[in-house]
Design a protein around this motif. Structure first.
Motif, PDB file in Angstrom:
ATOM      1  N   TRP A  27     -51.096  -1.516  57.433  1.00 38.03           N
ATOM      2  CA  TRP A  27     -52.483  -1.773  57.066  1.00 38.03           C
ATOM      3  C   TRP A  27     -52.767  -3.240  56.777  1.00 38.03           C
ATOM      4  O   TRP A  27     -53.897  -3.598  56.469  1.00 38.03           O
ATOM      5  CB  TRP A  27     -52.856  -0.947  55.837  1.00 38.03           C
ATOM      6  N   ILE A  74     -59.977   0.741  57.691  1.00 39.89           N
ATOM      7  CA  ILE A  74     -58.661   0.511  58.284  1.00 39.89           C
ATOM      8  C   ILE A  74     -58.369   1.569  59.342  1.00 39.89           C
ATOM      9  O   ILE A  74     -57.920   1.270  60.454  1.00 39.89           O
ATOM     10  CB  ILE A  74     -57.563   0.534  57.201  1.00 39.89           C
ATOM     11  N   HIS A 118     -59.697   2.561  52.993  1.00 40.16           N
ATOM     12  CA  HIS A 118     -59.101   3.444  53.993  1.00 40.16           C
ATOM     13  C   HIS A 118     -59.985   3.719  55.208  1.00 40.16           C
ATOM     14  O   HIS A 118     -59.507   3.621  56.356  1.00 40.16           O
ATOM     15  CB  HIS A 118     -58.684   4.764  53.331  1.00 40.16           C
TER      16      HIS A 118
END
Length: 403
Positions: free
Chosen positions: A141, A115, A112
């Motif tokens: 993503w 990204i 996470h």
């Protein structure tokens, strides 16, 4: 040619059990919480910000992250994977293969920060469970695939896997392997065939039945058992399942709600019948052929884990080359003989059938690896479930099962 099948090495205790339990067990609620904390709108990445500089032409390498024990292994060296070596020999592209995915939510949290910051993620290819693919694709993503680089996928992907709800045109995902959530039972101890989900509720099985503890893990099969269409199910369908399970809990019919530990009770005979995953039962049958896996007559859930290329990955074309390589039927057959889940390449079946090794050839007739057309017609994939939609259901389910 299928080489170095290493089946004994892949049949160690907990191979598919631990992995699959992490894949589905209770993950949706945690994922929902993670996304809620991030805020879905702010987590979304616009399409024009997903791609980076592709260094594939100058850097002949690819970084591939997968679950543990989900690829072929050389029988003499557990650190070697024959199909990856074949890929490097054919293309000159080296593979850094990492078994770093132990849980969907954990990996979500791991990738996470990169990204969200628009940074290179340190991975070119990842394998994620179908329900989590919904979140990755929905959040933007993962990158769009260049289908010109995937001719084997276009030619050989099973028809039943070509249009999942989370990626209808397979623009972002390619299946790695699939499996079935159905029911398993000890046919010797039960003394009869079980053919329906409702057979689990028979009075003589009271106290010796287990269901999965995760809502997303259990609800699809339970809804199918109630006659719902899981591709378009409604809140009423979920309520029907909740009421059914609550009644069974009140009657003490359910022995327990389980994660990966359901296999131990089934193997020992303490549990007579249960929800089960097809790959797990293949392993249990090695020691106890009386354990049977059933695709109920009303249907069962078909799930898959998928290859995806995360945003800003530096070797996109190389990753696509690896995807395409695994859709060569010869390579797909070699992988299938080792991992023994449903192969997404139907043409691999004929290759296995012609193998000189009798045990390998028999895999071609295994319904849990190559389901017949009749079985395929009874396999269903659950529609997408939004974060807001699932949150209340998860809370209710937790109360029913005592969490």
């Amino acid at each position: 040619m299928i080489r170095d099948r290493a089946l004994p090495a892949l049949r160690i205790g907990g191979r598919s059990v631990d992995r699959r339990a992490f894949l589905r067990g209770g993950g949706a609620l945690a994922a929902a919480g993670t996304l809620a904390a991030c805020g879905v709108p702010s987590a979304y990445v616009a399409e024009d910000k997903r791609t980076g500089t592709d260094k594939s032409a100058t850097e002949k390498r690819v970084r591939f992250s997968n679950w543990a024990l989900y690829i072929d292994v050389d029988e003499d060296d557990a650190e070697k994977h024959p199909t990856l070596d074949q890929f490097t020999d054919q293309t000159g592209i080296s593979v850094k293969y990492t078994e770093e995915i132990n849980d969907n939510d954990e990996f979500f949290g791991k990738i996470h920060p990169a990204i969200q910051a628009g940074k290179e993620p340190g991975r070119d290819l990842i394998v994620i469970s179908d329900w989590m693919c919904t979140r990755f694709v929905g959040l933007g993503w993962v990158q769009n695939l260049d289908k010109a680089n995937l001719p084997n996928v276009q030619a050989n992907l099973a028809e039943t896997l070509r249009s999942p709800g989370y990626d209808p045109n397979r623009d972002h995902t390619v299946p790695w392997a699939s499996g079935i959530t159905g029911i398993a039972y000890n046919k010797k101890l039960v003394g009869r065939e079980l053919r329906h989900v409702s057979d689990l509720w028979a009075k003589d099985l009271a106290g010796r039945v287990t269901l999965f503890s995760g809502f997303m893990e259990a609800v699809t099969l339970l809804m199918i058992g109630e006659g719902a269409d899981v591709t378009t199910f409604t809140e009423k369908d979920v309520d029907t399942v909740m009421s059914r399970v609550q009644k069974l809990v009140d009657q003490k019919h359910i022995r327990s709600f389980t994660g990966n530990d359901y296999t131990s009770g089934l193997a020992s005979g303490d549990v007579l019948a249960c929800m089960a995953y097809s790959g797990d039962v293949l392993q249990l049958q090695l020691d106890n052929p009386d354990i049977e896996f059933v695709v109920p007559e009303e249907g069962a859930e078909l799930w898959s884990e998928n290859l995806m290329i995360p945003n800003r990955a530096s070797h996109k074309a190389n990753a696509e080359a690896l995807m395409n390589f695994y859709y060569d039927p010869e390579v797909a057959a070699e992988l299938a003989a080792s991992v023994q889940y449903i192969c997404p390449v139907p043409a691999a079946r004929e290759i296995l059938a012609k193998n000189e090794d009798k045990e390998i050839a028999e895999l071609a007739e295994n319904e849990l690896m190559f389901p017949s057309d009749e079985t395929q017609a009874r396999l269903h994939t659950m529609r997408e479930v939004g974060v807001d939609e699932s949150r209340g259901w998860e809370k209710t389910w937790g109360g029913i099962i005592g969490l």
